[in-house]
Design an enzyme around this catalytic site. Structure first.
Site, PDB file in Angstrom:
ATOM      1  N   LYS A 188       1.045  -1.110  -0.050  1.00 60.83           N
ATOM      2  CA  LYS A 188      -0.013   0.076   0.031  1.00 60.83           C
ATOM      3  C   LYS A 188       0.896   1.090  -0.055  1.00 60.83           C
ATOM      4  O   LYS A 188       0.570   2.110  -0.784  1.00 60.83           O
ATOM      5  CB  LYS A 188      -0.906  -0.083   1.244  1.00 60.83           C
ATOM      6  CG  LYS A 188      -1.863   1.318   1.722  1.00 60.83           C
ATOM      7  CD  LYS A 188      -2.329   1.273   2.879  1.00 60.83           C
ATOM      8  CE  LYS A 188      -2.758   2.739   3.261  1.00 60.83           C
ATOM      9  NZ  LYS A 188      -3.983   2.748   2.549  1.00 60.83           N
TER      10      LYS A 188
ATOM     11  N   CYS B  45     -23.212   1.266  -1.256  1.00 64.80           N
ATOM     12  CA  CYS B  45     -22.174   1.237  -2.273  1.00 64.80           C
ATOM     13  C   CYS B  45     -22.670   0.509  -3.496  1.00 64.80           C
ATOM     14  O   CYS B  45     -23.525   0.278  -3.670  1.00 64.80           O
ATOM     15  CB  CYS B  45     -20.673   1.115  -1.813  1.00 64.80           C
ATOM     16  SG  CYS B  45     -20.487   2.040  -0.188  1.00 64.80           S
TER      17      CYS B  45
ATOM     18  N   HIS C  85     -14.355   7.379  -5.768  1.00 65.28           N
ATOM     19  CA  HIS C  85     -12.834   6.672  -5.829  1.00 65.28           C
ATOM     20  C   HIS C  85     -11.956   6.999  -6.705  1.00 65.28           C
ATOM     21  O   HIS C  85     -10.885   6.272  -6.787  1.00 65.28           O
ATOM     22  CB  HIS C  85     -13.745   5.137  -6.094  1.00 65.28           C
ATOM     23  CG  HIS C  85     -14.649   4.907  -5.342  1.00 65.28           C
ATOM     24  ND1 HIS C  85     -16.210   5.062  -5.501  1.00 65.28           N
ATOM     25  CD2 HIS C  85     -14.951   4.159  -3.953  1.00 65.28           C
ATOM     26  CE1 HIS C  85     -17.085   4.599  -4.584  1.00 65.28           C
ATOM     27  NE2 HIS C  85     -16.042   3.978  -3.623  1.00 65.28           N
TER      28      HIS C  85
HETATM   29  N1  GLN Z   1     -20.883   7.141   6.169  1.00 62.35           N
HETATM   30  C1  GLN Z   1     -19.773   6.349   5.446  1.00 62.35           C
HETATM   31  C2  GLN Z   1     -18.493   7.293   4.911  1.00 62.35           C
HETATM   32  O1  GLN Z   1     -18.861   8.247   4.576  1.00 62.35           O
HETATM   33  C3  GLN Z   1     -19.939   5.459   4.390  1.00 62.35           C
HETATM   34  C4  GLN Z   1     -18.996   4.782   3.663  1.00 62.35           C
HETATM   35  C5  GLN Z   1     -19.537   3.621   3.046  1.00 62.35           C
HETATM   36  O2  GLN Z   1     -20.595   3.277   2.416  1.00 62.35           O
HETATM   37  N2  GLN Z   1     -18.599   2.729   2.516  1.00 62.35           N
HETATM   38  O3  GLN Z   1     -17.649   6.934   4.840  1.00 62.35           O
HETATM   39 ZN    ZN Z   2     -20.573   3.973   0.290  1.00 64.99          ZN
END
Ligand code: GLN
Ligand code: ZN
Length: 790
Positions: free
Chosen positions: A41, A679, A730
């Site tokens: 990483k 997600c 992302h």
């Molecule tokens: N509330 C979380 C964030 O904003 C949600 C993250 C996720 O869904 N992976 O990091």
């Molecule tokens: Zn998310």
């Protein structure tokens, strides 16, 4: 230990066959790869920042590969996995190998290195006048690992592009004394993992152009001296139609014909083969790997029908969870297998790749975060190798003293865990019993609640918000580090976090967001945080597991009955709300997600553990409401990925998962607005469950899959408000206002503006502030523009 040993039936198992001279072979399907201390990483991120050049990154990778091979050899694996290492994702490695490089990256090809091209596909590229988005990412089956989705066109060109797998094999050959086994995603699963860019063909139609490239790769491997290839075909545990089953037979028939003397090991995992078992056993492969942990039910048919020239690899050591192996059970299974097939036809393995567990329990320091009694009950990747070896050794004719000692130690710890007083909490049990059969969920309908909430909140059309987390900067990380190593007091740490929250709220107000978030600065991770604050849950100091690319998480370990020690989020929620007139969302992680992203005890049904977590969270929800928090978001990205791989198993899962969400969210009054967030993934299969979850607002990822999913929500008449993420967080790319407005227009094709929220597609913690600030400002501007038009 004496008595236990005497009662142990190894002897009987071993008398089973007279073919017992040859040792059982041992191997694992794959090994973790981010580095025991996240070396890879760090190296990748250093490379992205320009702090490391390609040569340095390559040498860091080689060092890590050596460490992984050394571990497998030291533990006594007869075959060591290679090509399972990756700098980002092994499916993306396959795409790169097979020349599946979408058109939009072509201009980059001439001007950047292969490595940069590879990363551009994973992360997008916005440099030197280029501006290309990243490829789509999605969950790897029912795990929390994400892979890069291959993109196919109707006339997809495949060509042998990257020789990484051969290079890996050669490196392994020169380093290892044991035999390297090259791991590839098999051709059918590779196609099925991908996605068609247009809907005038099916990706399996591409098999005829794909197969020659696989052959070229195998040819190359063969020339390099490779004699073992593991084809991962995990789709063989999912529901397949006859056409696909037939294709399996054809494809492996062709491969077999061309490479008669390469040992083919075909691996599927995460469930049993079920209806595909006969297909799997009919394939011309040398060894069939079975995930015994999740697919024990296949074994009777396997023992009965496996062809005489086929070996089996039994994945008896759980590659997805961290409890020490139940050696009694495993030896029982291995014993039966040996009785039916003989030692020489049975291999011992992990159920799946060990990618999904942390490296090594020994990297947890004494006096670290794990309770003392828990350590001996845990097996991470390195310990699992030892367990695989141990099981094979115990199946030998002559059992060594070491093996007996290992067995005795395992039996002792299994016994201790079973009767441990640390596991049961009678209050929790009583609360759970009281809940059984009771109606849960909210009393007013979603429509009634909507009116009340709007009256109370007075939000504009297309309200803007974020998903929760904000950048976890170097400053914050150093603050946390100093707090953890004791050089910063709890007060000073708390004060530091409050400054960050204050700044975040001020910024959000200044750019005109409608519903604010506090930024989750106090949380390293949305599940780990709750793990740390709940009783019955332990957390590791170094138990990292790859989630995607260079992102790793430390899943908590749910080892006992779960309860809430004290309020977990209320104080900071109250503080954040106190800073603004606008609503600030309370932020929780839902029961399904806490379960899915943790290592969960395997001594009671998952649904029982889910209900315990839900009850603990319900108390938190009620406390937040009491503290004056008007909007509470309960993230449930884990619900979709927990969905069983076979359709037939889904409804019973969804039933308890939805119920757990309702237990957790259902106690609040009608004016309190419940949000939930999810997600990536296909929502189509769970739309009905999403509706039953009855959240007032659902924010979802859609940006990376180009909003395709929305028509399905519209068609299902989704009754709640929706916040389809209109940009991909992302990737470091900054979306323009125009682009965001186009996204919003796509949304508004399907929904009335009153039903829609405007937000990014996930939390922003992995981004930098100089990416977040312009991106979110653009988003607010885009929403304002759109408001004028509706
Ligand atoms: N509330 C979380 C964030 O904003 C949600 C993250 C996720 O869904 N992976 O990091
Ligand atoms: Zn998310």
């Amino acid at each position: 230990a004496e008595a236990i040993l005497l009662s142990f039936p190894t002897q009987a198992y071993r008398q089973a066959g007279n073919h017992s001279r040859i040792r059982m072979l041992t191997h694992t399907l794959g090994y973790p790869r981010l580095g025991a201390f996240r070396e890879i990483k760090k190296a990748c991120e250093g490379y992205w920042k320009g702090a490391l050049d390609e040569k340095a990154l390559r040498s860091a990778s080689l060092e890590e590969k050596h460490r992984r091979w050394r571990a497998q050899q030291e533990a006594g694996m007869d075959l060591v996995a290679c090509n399972d290492f990756s700098l980002y994702d092994h499916v993306q490695d396959m795409s790169f190998m097979l020349g599946v490089i979408p058109e939009r990256y072509k201009p980059l090809c001439q001007n950047v290195s292969d490595l940069d091209l590879y990363f551009a596909m994973c992360r997008g590229y916005q440099e030197a006048g280029y501006d290309v988005t990243a490829m789509e990412m999605t969950k790897w089956f029912d795990t929390n690992y994400h892979y890069i989705v291959p993109e196919f066109t109707r006339n997809q060109d495949f060509h042998y592009y990257s020789r990484k797998c051969v290079e890996d094999f050669l490196e392994a050959t020169s380093f290892c004394v044991k035999k390297p086994k090259v791991v590839l995603v098999g051709p059918i699963s590779y196609l099925l993992l991908g996605k068609e860019k247009t809907d005038d063909f099916h990706r399996l139609d591409l098999i005829n152009t794909l197969l020659p490239v696989y052959m070229a790769v195998l040819e190359d491997l063969h020339h390099a001296g490779c004699t073992w290839v593991q084809f991962d075909e995990p789709f063989l545990v999912t529901d397949l139609d006859d056409r696909t089953r037939k294709l399996y037979a054809e494809v492996y028939g062709v491969l077999r014909q061309h490479f008669p003397d390469v040992h083919f090991l075909l691996a599927a995992y995460f469930d049993g083969f079920g209806d595909n078992l006969q297909t799997a056993m009919s394939l011309p492969v040398d060894t069939l790997h079975l995930d015994v942990v999740n697919g024990l039910y296949d074994l009777p048919s396997v023992f009965r029908d496996v062809p005489p020239d086929m070996n089996i690899s039994l994945g008896v050591v759980d590659g997805r969870n961290i409890w020490i192996n139940d050696v009694n059970e495993s030896l029982g299974i291995l014993g039966l297998a040996v009785r039916e097939l003989g030692h020489d036809r049975v291999m011992v393995s992990s159920s799946c790749s060990l990618l999904h567990v942390p490296y090594d329990v020994r990297n947890e320091p004494d006096g670290g975060t794990l309770p003392d009694f828990l350590g001996p009950w845990l097996a991470f990747a390195r310990q699992k190798l030892d367990e695989i070896r141990l099981l094979a050794d115990l199946m030998e004719d002559e059992v060594s003293a070491d093996a007996f000692y290992g067995l005795a130690e395992h039996l002792k710890q299994l016994e201790k865990r079973k009767y441990s007083k640390f596991l049961r909490n009678s209050e929790v049990r009583a609360a759970l019993d009281a809940l059984a059969g009771e109606p849960v969920g909210r009393r007013q309908s979603i429509a009634e609640r909507r009116v009340l909430q709007q009256e109370w909140l007075q939000l504009p059309v297309l309200p803007t918000t974020m998903i929760g987390s904000l950048p976890q900067t170097a400053e914050l990380r150093s603050l946390r580090k100093r707090y953890r190593d004791g050089s910063l007091s709890a007060e000073d740490y708390g004060a530091g976090v409050r400054v960050l929250i204050t700044n975040a709220i001020r910024w959000q107000e200044s750019i005109g967001l409608d519903v604010l978030v506090h930024g989750e600065f106090e949380r390293t991770d949305m599940v780990e945080f709750f793990g740390e604050h709940l009783d019955g849950v332990a957390f590791t100091g170094n138990g990292w597991v790859q989630s995607y690319g260079t992102r790793a998480v430390k899943p908590p370990i749910i080892y006992a009955d779960v309860s809430r020690k004290k309020p977990m989020t209320v104080e900071l929620a109250r503080f954040a709300q106190g800073l603004s007139e606008r609503p600030v969302k309370g932020m929780l992680t839902g029961p399904g997600t806490i379960l899915k992203w943790s290592f969960v005890r395997n001594d009671q049904p998952l649904s029982d553990t889910a209900m315990q977590v839900a009850l603990a969270l319900r108390e938190e929800v009620m406390d937040l409401e009491l503290a004056g928090i008007e909007i509470i978001q309960i993230d449930e990205p884990g619900i979709r990925e927990g969905l069983p791989l076979k359709k037939a198993d889904r409804e019973s899962y969804l039933e308890w998962a939805v119920r757990a969400f309702l237990v957790c969210s259902g106690g609040v009054g009608p004016a309190t607005q419940i949000h939930t967030h999810m997600c990536y993934a296909d929502y189509a299969d769970i739309l009905d469950a999403l509706i039953r979850m009855d959240a007032d607002v659902l924010t979802i990822e859609t940006a990376r899959s180009d909003m395709e999913v929305l028509s399905e929500f519209a068609a299902a008449g989704y009754p709640g408000q929706l916040g389809p993420g209109i940009y991909d967080i992302h990737s470091p790319r900054i979306p323009s206002v125009r682009e965001l407005n186009t996204q919003l227009e796509k949304v508004l094709l399907h929904f009335a503006p009153r039903q829609i929220w405007v937000n990014p597609d996930c939390g922003l913690k992995t981004r930098e502030w100089d990416e977040v600030v312009p991106a979110v400002e653009n988003m607010v501007t885009a929403a304002r523009k759109a408001r004028h038009q509706v």
